[in-house]
Design a protein around this motif. Sequence first.
Motif, short mmCIF file in Angstrom:
data_model
loop_
_atom_site.label_atom_id
_atom_site.label_comp_id
_atom_site.label_asym_id
_atom_site.label_seq_id
_atom_site.Cartn_x
_atom_site.Cartn_y
_atom_site.Cartn_z
N ALA A 230 1.89 1.84 -3.60
CA ALA A 230 0.77 2.36 -4.38
C ALA A 230 0.51 3.83 -4.05
CB ALA A 230 -0.48 1.52 -4.11
N ILE B 28 0.84 -1.19 0.00
CA ILE B 28 0.00 0.00 0.00
C ILE B 28 0.88 1.25 0.00
CG2 ILE B 28 -0.44 0.52 2.46
CD1 ILE B 28 -3.45 0.40 1.61
N LEU C 227 -3.96 7.77 -0.31
CA LEU C 227 -4.34 6.66 0.57
C LEU C 227 -5.84 6.40 0.48
CD1 LEU C 227 -3.67 4.59 2.75
CD2 LEU C 227 -3.84 6.39 4.46
N ARG C 228 -6.61 7.50 0.43
CA ARG C 228 -8.06 7.34 0.30
C ARG C 228 -8.42 6.61 -0.98
NH1 ARG C 228 -12.13 10.83 -1.37
NH2 ARG C 228 -10.56 12.37 -1.98
N LEU C 229 -7.74 6.97 -2.09
CA LEU C 229 -8.01 6.33 -3.37
C LEU C 229 -7.61 4.85 -3.33
CD1 LEU C 229 -6.84 9.11 -5.87
CD2 LEU C 229 -9.14 8.61 -5.08
N ALA C 230 -6.44 4.57 -2.71
CA ALA C 230 -5.97 3.18 -2.63
C ALA C 230 -6.96 2.33 -1.82
CB ALA C 230 -4.58 3.13 -2.00
N LEU C 231 -7.42 2.87 -0.68
CA LEU C 231 -8.37 2.12 0.14
C LEU C 231 -9.70 1.92 -0.60
CD1 LEU C 231 -7.80 3.65 3.68
CD2 LEU C 231 -7.00 1.46 2.79
N HIS C 232 -10.07 2.93 -1.40
CA HIS C 232 -11.29 2.79 -2.20
C HIS C 232 -11.16 1.62 -3.18
CE1 HIS C 232 -14.77 3.94 -4.67
NE2 HIS C 232 -13.99 3.70 -5.70
N LEU C 233 -10.01 1.56 -3.86
CA LEU C 233 -9.79 0.48 -4.83
C LEU C 233 -9.82 -0.88 -4.13
CD1 LEU C 233 -7.05 1.90 -7.22
CD2 LEU C 233 -9.44 1.44 -7.74
N LEU C 234 -9.28 -0.95 -2.91
CA LEU C 234 -9.26 -2.22 -2.17
C LEU C 234 -10.67 -2.68 -1.82
CD1 LEU C 234 -6.22 -1.82 0.24
CD2 LEU C 234 -6.44 -3.36 -1.69
N LYS C 235 -11.58 -1.71 -1.61
CA LYS C 235 -12.96 -2.07 -1.25
C LYS C 235 -13.78 -2.47 -2.48
CE LYS C 235 -13.75 0.45 3.04
NZ LYS C 235 -14.50 1.53 3.70
N GLN C 236 -13.36 -2.02 -3.66
CA GLN C 236 -14.11 -2.30 -4.89
C GLN C 236 -13.71 -3.67 -5.44
OE1 GLN C 236 -16.53 -0.13 -6.06
NE2 GLN C 236 -16.09 0.83 -4.09
#
Lengths: 206, 206
Positions: free
Chosen positions: B11, B8, B27-36
């Motif tokens: 990324a 992470i 970080l917000r975008l990376a966490l979003h991708l992980l949830k999708q």
Amino acid sequence: MEFSSKLIEKAVNEISQLPGIGKRTALRLALHLLKQPKDQTVFLSQALLSMREDIQYCESCHNISDQAVCEICSNSNRNHQLICVVEDIRDVMAIENTGQFRGIYHVLGGKISPIDGVGPSQLNITSLVNKVKEGLVSEIIFALSSTMEGDTTNFFIYKQIADCDIIVSTIARGISVGDELEYADEVTLGRSILHRVPFEKSLKNN
Amino acid sequence: MEFSSKLIEKAVNEISQLPGIGKRTALRLALHLLKQPKDQTVFLSQALLSMREDIQYCESCHNISDQAVCEICSNSNRNHQLICVVEDIRDVMAIENTGQFRGIYHVLGGKISPIDGVGPSQLNITSLVNKVKEGLVSEIIFALSSTMEGDTTNFFIYKQIADCDIIVSTIARGISVGDELEYADEVTLGRSILHRVPFEKSLKNN
């Protein structure tokens, strides 16, 4: 928006699916990547892909980790009886930055929010309740954000562990350090008076 | 920022190299991708990679294109004697949206800006000057932004084609449609008075 190239249109469409990024910003980012050396785009794509494919979650606290058990949970110097319940990895990072917490975490992965279609079953609640019922925990600190969803989630978990013999606490709400009193909202100010702390104790914490 | 996972961290570092995106947003975008679903990240990476690797620039106007010559330049219904000089593809899209221009474009790829290390040799200026000198052009319209860099670029090009027998014009500067006069800056207002248009002509353009 009409694009002169299908390739750029596709890239813009994919980028603009990210939260907070519209078509115009997406186009700006795509044009930026086109102006930079090819390597930057290659590294970005690879980093995103390998993050998404290889990421692991700690078996114990569900935090994002590179091993099966994260560094915090496998650290024997930390108090494993004291669990701080947080929403996601960002909260873990924020609390770790304070240097004030020596227990371990439990990452729920979100808050109960019927409007967003998030129910209790989608969150890591069962494993937390099981830990408590197995007698592995002496105190739980709720550190969710102070919103309706946060309060609902706190209360949902509390109901399931209320009959266990543990301390359940929540982080203090009050005036931020450095804030002017006159600009604080009344709820926060009210709570900070209701939950006032002995002056000598406040000196020691600094 | 300390991350609990190298994946992470990598990324986030790559995402935060994009303009206007800091570490927190990354970080917000990376966490979003992980949830999708995993597909979203795969499609995003592929779209970025194929855009960067397969993109072409029109041989004639240097606009981004999927063919060797872009759709506008290969359209025989457009006036190939009338060239609008713009900075990048976004300006082409903006002008095309107005529906008022039936000539072709010339995309410079930037503006002369010594502060950012952009000199005339990095821009597509020579090919434009050659076109003019070959007698293929009857009018050039400068449509660069009204900044010092834009004006410098206009003047640099103008000097090289000043002795050619063509019309050189620039887009009109003035009060935006729908704007209140009192809020306009004096330079813009001054120019709009200096370059006033006959009232009957302004009626026809609506």
